[in-house]
Scaffold this motif. Structure first.
Motif, PDB file in Angstrom:
ATOM      1  N   VAL A  34      30.955  43.006  45.975  1.00 67.07           N
ATOM      2  CA  VAL A  34      31.491  43.397  44.671  1.00 67.07           C
ATOM      3  C   VAL A  34      33.000  43.188  44.635  1.00 67.07           C
ATOM      4  CG1 VAL A  34      31.906  45.382  43.157  1.00 67.07           C
ATOM      5  CG2 VAL A  34      29.624  44.975  44.087  1.00 67.07           C
ATOM      6  N   SER A  35      33.698  43.546  45.696  1.00 67.09           N
ATOM      7  CA  SER A  35      35.155  43.421  45.680  1.00 67.09           C
ATOM      8  C   SER A  35      35.602  41.965  45.586  1.00 67.09           C
ATOM      9  CB  SER A  35      35.776  44.107  46.896  1.00 67.09           C
ATOM     10  OG  SER A  35      35.350  43.505  48.093  1.00 67.09           O
ATOM     11  N   PHE A  84      37.534  40.232  42.302  1.00 66.65           N
ATOM     12  CA  PHE A  84      38.772  39.468  42.444  1.00 66.65           C
ATOM     13  C   PHE A  84      38.625  38.068  41.857  1.00 66.65           C
ATOM     14  CE2 PHE A  84      41.407  36.660  45.301  1.00 66.65           C
ATOM     15  CZ  PHE A  84      42.614  36.930  44.676  1.00 66.65           C
ATOM     16  N   TYR A  85      37.519  37.423  42.130  1.00 61.26           N
ATOM     17  CA  TYR A  85      37.277  36.065  41.624  1.00 61.26           C
ATOM     18  C   TYR A  85      37.211  36.049  40.096  1.00 61.26           C
ATOM     19  CZ  TYR A  85      35.168  31.409  41.399  1.00 61.26           C
ATOM     20  OH  TYR A  85      34.907  30.091  41.129  1.00 61.26           O
ATOM     21  N   ILE A  86      36.514  37.012  39.529  1.00 61.31           N
ATOM     22  CA  ILE A  86      36.407  37.078  38.066  1.00 61.31           C
ATOM     23  C   ILE A  86      37.756  37.420  37.447  1.00 61.31           C
ATOM     24  CG2 ILE A  86      35.373  38.396  36.167  1.00 61.31           C
ATOM     25  CD1 ILE A  86      32.829  38.575  37.988  1.00 61.31           C
ATOM     26  N   HIS A  87      38.492  38.345  38.063  1.00 63.28           N
ATOM     27  CA  HIS A  87      39.820  38.705  37.565  1.00 63.28           C
ATOM     28  C   HIS A  87      40.747  37.486  37.609  1.00 63.28           C
ATOM     29  CE1 HIS A  87      43.216  41.955  37.647  1.00 63.28           C
ATOM     30  NE2 HIS A  87      43.363  41.108  36.657  1.00 63.28           N
ATOM     31  N   HIS A 146      40.008  29.561  33.885  1.00 64.05           N
ATOM     32  CA  HIS A 146      38.863  28.793  34.374  1.00 64.05           C
ATOM     33  C   HIS A 146      38.454  29.339  35.729  1.00 64.05           C
ATOM     34  CE1 HIS A 146      41.393  26.641  37.314  1.00 64.05           C
ATOM     35  NE2 HIS A 146      42.313  26.599  36.352  1.00 64.05           N
ATOM     36  N   LEU A 147      37.300  28.930  36.218  1.00 62.41           N
ATOM     37  CA  LEU A 147      36.869  29.393  37.532  1.00 62.41           C
ATOM     38  C   LEU A 147      37.731  28.735  38.604  1.00 62.41           C
ATOM     39  CD1 LEU A 147      32.978  29.326  37.189  1.00 62.41           C
ATOM     40  CD2 LEU A 147      34.489  31.302  37.133  1.00 62.41           C
ATOM     41  N   TYR A 198      44.608  42.867  45.818  1.00 61.07           N
ATOM     42  CA  TYR A 198      43.237  42.665  46.279  1.00 61.07           C
ATOM     43  C   TYR A 198      43.134  42.303  47.760  1.00 61.07           C
ATOM     44  CZ  TYR A 198      41.169  42.749  41.594  1.00 61.07           C
ATOM     45  OH  TYR A 198      40.722  43.143  40.363  1.00 61.07           O
ATOM     46  N   SER A 199      44.097  41.622  48.288  1.00 61.65           N
ATOM     47  CA  SER A 199      44.015  41.108  49.653  1.00 61.65           C
ATOM     48  C   SER A 199      43.732  42.180  50.707  1.00 61.65           C
ATOM     49  CB  SER A 199      45.289  40.339  49.997  1.00 61.65           C
ATOM     50  OG  SER A 199      45.250  39.883  51.316  1.00 61.65           O
TER      51      SER A 199
END
Length: 115
Positions: free
Chosen positions: A20-21, A25-28, A35-36, A53-54
């Motif tokens: 989930v984390s 982070f990827y979606i944020h 873009h992705l 996030y790191s």
């Protein structure tokens, strides 16, 4: 033996926390850049949110890795001890949950993160 089953479930929760984390982070990051993200586009360290996030991602990855090893050992013990009347539910559920981080580790998401 109930404690082993409960511990197997508990250890699998770390797989979900890591999954989930990194997905959050990827979606944020994708919302910020529009873009992705892909390998080098943009470099995750260039994003302002990376500093937030790191530490979380590195910690949850480490915890999941060690909990996976313990989970594997306990799962083997659980299977051996209960081989005559084996309940497959905890095996299947936790195997699915533990496979999610592996899918992420071998995806472009993790490749982008470790860039």
């Amino acid at each position: 033996m109930k404690w082993i089953k409960n511990t197997i479930y508990f250890l699998s929760s770390f797989a979900l926390i890591f999954s989930v984390s990194i997905l959050v982070f990827y979606i944020h990051a994708s919302r910020i850049v529009g873009h992705l993200p892909t390998y080098g586009n943009p470099d995750p360290k260039e994003l302002e949110i990376y500093q937030s996030y790191s530490p979380i991602l590195n910690f949850t990855l480490s915890i999941w890795f060690y909990s996976f090893l313990v989970w594997l050992i306990l799962l083997i013990i659980y299977i051996v001890k209960n081989r005559k009347k084996l309940n497959y539910e905890p095996i299947i559920i936790t195997l699915i949950v533990q496979s999610i981080p592996f899918i992420i580790l071998f995806s472009t998401i993790f490749e982008w993160y470790v860039d």
